[in-house]
Design an enzyme around this catalytic site. Sequence first.
Site, PDB file in Angstrom:
ATOM      1  N   CYS A  21      -3.234   8.369   3.335  1.00  5.91           N
ATOM      2  CA  CYS A  21      -2.942   7.556   2.046  1.00  5.91           C
ATOM      3  C   CYS A  21      -4.221   7.869   1.564  1.00  5.91           C
ATOM      4  O   CYS A  21      -3.673   7.720  -0.333  1.00  5.91           O
ATOM      5  CB  CYS A  21      -2.822   6.431   2.225  1.00  5.91           C
ATOM      6  SG  CYS A  21      -4.029   5.416   3.311  1.00  5.91           S
ATOM      7  N   GLU A  42       1.077  -1.702  -0.068  1.00  4.10           N
ATOM      8  CA  GLU A  42       0.042   0.267   0.024  1.00  4.10           C
ATOM      9  C   GLU A  42       1.030   0.865  -0.106  1.00  4.10           C
ATOM     10  O   GLU A  42       1.351   1.493   0.775  1.00  4.10           O
ATOM     11  CB  GLU A  42      -0.864  -0.327   1.402  1.00  4.10           C
ATOM     12  CG  GLU A  42      -1.688  -1.231   1.192  1.00  4.10           C
ATOM     13  CD  GLU A  42      -3.019  -1.553   0.726  1.00  4.10           C
ATOM     14  OE1 GLU A  42      -2.790  -0.268   0.197  1.00  4.10           O
ATOM     15  OE2 GLU A  42      -3.106  -2.439   0.552  1.00  4.10           O
TER      16      GLU A  42
HETATM   17  P1  NAP Z   1       8.666   5.021   4.305  1.00  4.50           P
HETATM   18  O1  NAP Z   1       9.979   5.841   4.259  1.00  4.50           O
HETATM   19  O2  NAP Z   1       8.255   4.158   2.812  1.00  4.50           O
HETATM   20  O3  NAP Z   1       8.473   4.384   5.576  1.00  4.50           O
HETATM   21  C1  NAP Z   1       7.088   3.232   5.866  1.00  4.50           C
HETATM   22  C2  NAP Z   1       7.444   2.568   6.441  1.00  4.50           C
HETATM   23  O4  NAP Z   1       8.447   1.034   6.550  1.00  4.50           O
HETATM   24  C3  NAP Z   1       8.139   2.901   8.327  1.00  4.50           C
HETATM   25  O5  NAP Z   1       7.747   1.938   9.211  1.00  4.50           O
HETATM   26  C4  NAP Z   1       9.525   2.641   8.074  1.00  4.50           C
HETATM   27  O6  NAP Z   1       9.758   2.162   9.222  1.00  4.50           O
HETATM   28  C5  NAP Z   1      10.010   1.478   7.184  1.00  4.50           C
HETATM   29  N1  NAP Z   1      11.297   1.177   6.384  1.00  4.50           N
HETATM   30  C6  NAP Z   1      12.027   2.374   5.489  1.00  4.50           C
HETATM   31  N2  NAP Z   1      13.008   1.905   4.818  1.00  4.50           N
HETATM   32  C7  NAP Z   1      12.694   0.391   5.490  1.00  4.50           C
HETATM   33  C8  NAP Z   1      13.559  -0.260   4.763  1.00  4.50           C
HETATM   34  N3  NAP Z   1      15.060  -0.267   4.001  1.00  4.50           N
HETATM   35  N4  NAP Z   1      13.756  -2.141   5.105  1.00  4.50           N
HETATM   36  C9  NAP Z   1      12.174  -2.140   6.115  1.00  4.50           C
HETATM   37  N5  NAP Z   1      11.515  -1.355   6.189  1.00  4.50           N
HETATM   38  C10 NAP Z   1      11.481   0.248   6.125  1.00  4.50           C
HETATM   39  O7  NAP Z   1       7.420   5.827   3.909  1.00  4.50           O
HETATM   40  P2  NAP Z   1       6.718   7.411   4.994  1.00  4.50           P
HETATM   41  O8  NAP Z   1       7.477   8.287   4.575  1.00  4.50           O
HETATM   42  O9  NAP Z   1       6.953   7.093   6.582  1.00  4.50           O
HETATM   43  O10 NAP Z   1       5.252   6.669   4.853  1.00  4.50           O
HETATM   44  C11 NAP Z   1       4.566   7.714   4.110  1.00  4.50           C
HETATM   45  C12 NAP Z   1       4.229   7.400   3.288  1.00  4.50           C
HETATM   46  O11 NAP Z   1       3.485   6.099   3.110  1.00  4.50           O
HETATM   47  C13 NAP Z   1       3.245   8.261   2.004  1.00  4.50           C
HETATM   48  O12 NAP Z   1       4.098   7.961   0.666  1.00  4.50           O
HETATM   49  C14 NAP Z   1       2.090   7.487   1.910  1.00  4.50           C
HETATM   50  O13 NAP Z   1       1.364   7.814   0.695  1.00  4.50           O
HETATM   51  C15 NAP Z   1       2.257   6.039   2.154  1.00  4.50           C
HETATM   52  N6  NAP Z   1       0.799   5.551   2.736  1.00  4.50           N
HETATM   53  C16 NAP Z   1       0.708   5.141   2.138  1.00  4.50           C
HETATM   54  C17 NAP Z   1      -0.957   4.295   2.807  1.00  4.50           C
HETATM   55  C18 NAP Z   1      -1.907   3.448   1.791  1.00  4.50           C
HETATM   56  O14 NAP Z   1      -2.025   3.036   2.656  1.00  4.50           O
HETATM   57  N7  NAP Z   1      -1.670   3.215   0.503  1.00  4.50           N
HETATM   58  C19 NAP Z   1      -1.093   4.255   3.478  1.00  4.50           C
HETATM   59  C20 NAP Z   1       0.164   5.648   4.674  1.00  4.50           C
HETATM   60  C21 NAP Z   1       0.860   6.259   4.322  1.00  4.50           C
HETATM   61  P3  NAP Z   1      11.280   3.866   9.467  1.00  4.50           P
HETATM   62  O15 NAP Z   1       9.978   4.685   9.787  1.00  4.50           O
HETATM   63  O16 NAP Z   1      11.307   3.092  11.151  1.00  4.50           O
HETATM   64  O17 NAP Z   1      12.062   4.441   8.757  1.00  4.50           O
END
Ligand code: NAP
Length: 680
Positions: free
Chosen positions: A299, A260
């Site tokens: 999201c 997602e």
């Molecule tokens: P993100 O940086 O991709 O982080 C999401 C999750 O992935 C966090 O738990 C993060 O942990 C983890 N993560 C990051 N790098 C990783 C790696 N190399 N290995 C394993 N896990 C890893 O996203 P964000 O910036 O926090 O969130 C915002 C984005 O999420 C927005 O773009 C939004 O569109 C999207 N979003 C989508 C939905 C949906 O349902 N489609 C819902 C909410 C948000 P850490 O925090 O420890 O880095």
Amino acid sequence: MSAVPMQLKSHVAGRWQAGAGDAQPLRDATTGQVIAAASSAGIDFAAMLAHARQVGGPALCALTFHERAAVLKRLAQHLSGLKEEFYALSFATGATRADSWIDIDGGLGTLFAYASRGMRELPDGHVYVDGDTERLSKSGGFVGQHICTPLAGAAVHINAFNFPVWGMLEKLAPTLLAGVPAIVKPATATAYLTELVFRRIVESGLLPAGAVQLVCGGVGDLFDHLTGQDVVSFTGSASTAARLRTHPAVIAHAVRFIGETDSINCCVLGADAAPGTPEFDAFVREVAREMTAKAGQKCTAIRKALVPAAHADAAVQAIRAALAKVVIGDPRLEQVGMGPLAGLGQRSEVLARIAELAGEAQLVSDARNDFVGADRERGAFVAPTLLLCREPRAARAVHTVEAFGPVCTLMPYATPAEAIDYARRGEGSLVSSIFTADDALARELVLGLAPFHGRLLVVNRDCARESTGHGSPLPGLVHGGPGRAGGGEEMGGLRGVLHYMQRTALQGSPQTLSAVTGRWLRGAAERQDSVHPFRRAFGELEIGTTLRSAEREVTLEDIERFAALTGDTFYAHMDEEAARRNPLFGGRVAHGYFLISAAAGLFVDPPYGPVLANYGLERLRFAKPVRPGDRIKVRLTCKSKSLRAGKGYGEVSWDTEITNQDGDVVASYDVLTMVSADPA
Ligand code: NAP
């Protein structure tokens, strides 16, 4: 704030463990004050996965679906009693009370919803039977049946920062119901709230050992140890998803990956929805609400508002006016309608994205820095930002850049085809909404948008008041979308549970398949009982118990009396000459409803007994006409049973066939009854 430990701990193989080394400081979104720290350094991730597979999985699989559903319900009740503690801490994420309601009560509601679905839609057993039996041989002695069983691995849930409670619970509910243990990894920025709720889950003692584990901080080398029995369910940015779904272990073992990710969701105002119409007003309310709820960090939030060119200026004015009324500031203050973003990092990120959008669109919302009761520098505030892109056809960023904050770009369109084209340029989204009272236009837009969306909401004056809104994923409906949105699906009722199960096409004799599934299949052995099955209490009834009735002749008088009683004087039953012209019947036939009534007369046991009610029929088919003079009889077989725990009764379905004097099936159906747990 006393509930927050300075150093968050992970929950590993049944024990709380603090990470070694330097921990990442986590800050209150409004004050910038450090309130916790997280590190997962030193955690043995291979051991975590092994614990899930060897302890959690078997413990969950020992429970039936109903027992797992009952655990979810008790857990939801338990956490509901503690939710004020969660609300208090949630302010630190920048959420207002209303925002936290989506996160906390939304999460609990999802737990309750899955508990209830588990009871109603899954059997009180260990095997989910998927679809109908496939007859694979002439005599019916060899059949096929799809079954679903829990995967023997672990679910790894990686969540985004914006919904620290709902994000965890909406993934846990279907996973645990499926019988699969989970390792929860919240986004670090808001992990303190997830950790608190998780801590209360563990303390409740309601879940079996190993059913859930928690990682506060990074996932280390966890992915290196994944196998084809594990599932990764990821919510976050498309770039992280791309990195994780191409991890060598994920590729090598074909690990299931539910993604997602980003989503440029849009809403479309219909040409009929001119200013002054209820649809226009609903559209303006929804855009303003989606921009400001959770400060736009949803999201599903509306990022593009597509408006007929003639209404564009009016829409800008109306949305600006609605946004101007929103009080921005410290979410702890009651009058505040919009708080800060989750952190200063997010603020920089969103401001950079706004700058990108502003290269193609003009800023049309009021500049604001009237943030109530808050530090403008240390709080992660961004004012609601409405942009207007007058040339969307030539633009790129407005269709592809997601500013994950209170930001929306309005763009005019000329024709429905153009609106569809603009929506599709998002390259796959979670949700779009359509505001129109014109059903033909709604149909045109839905057919154009559906291949690019996981959910579509059509709002008109008839449903606007009851609509659950553009931005609310619901447990019974699919949440997910193609392409940029990640290509995954979550929730959607039982669909969400099946992501954690393996579907297997099982072939064999009806008898064997009945024994495996716990559901009687046609062709399996029938069990004769000296006692009428309706005299058996729920617990005494055995699957396969069969009653074969006496025979009864259907007469012309029966047909005429049934017609007189019910008023159903359709020509096929009453007019020989007309019925003869009917190519299917060639003469008068009995009412189908008479046949099922007569069948009940043949199989019921009249005196007071354990059968409390017949609450419906399923899969009713009339296979052959019955003519005056034909003789019918019934076979009634106990097909499946499901105890309604705590209600004093269970649901029993009976496979029923009515046959004629030649042994041909004339009607077949399932009779649904409620049977008392107590012998009469
Ligand atoms: P993100 O940086 O991709 O982080 C999401 C999750 O992935 C966090 O738990 C993060 O942990 C983890 N993560 C990051 N790098 C990783 C790696 N190399 N290995 C394993 N896990 C890893 O996203 P964000 O910036 O926090 O969130 C915002 C984005 O999420 C927005 O773009 C939004 O569109 C999207 N979003 C989508 C939905 C949906 O349902 N489609 C819902 C909410 C948000 P850490 O925090 O420890 O880095």
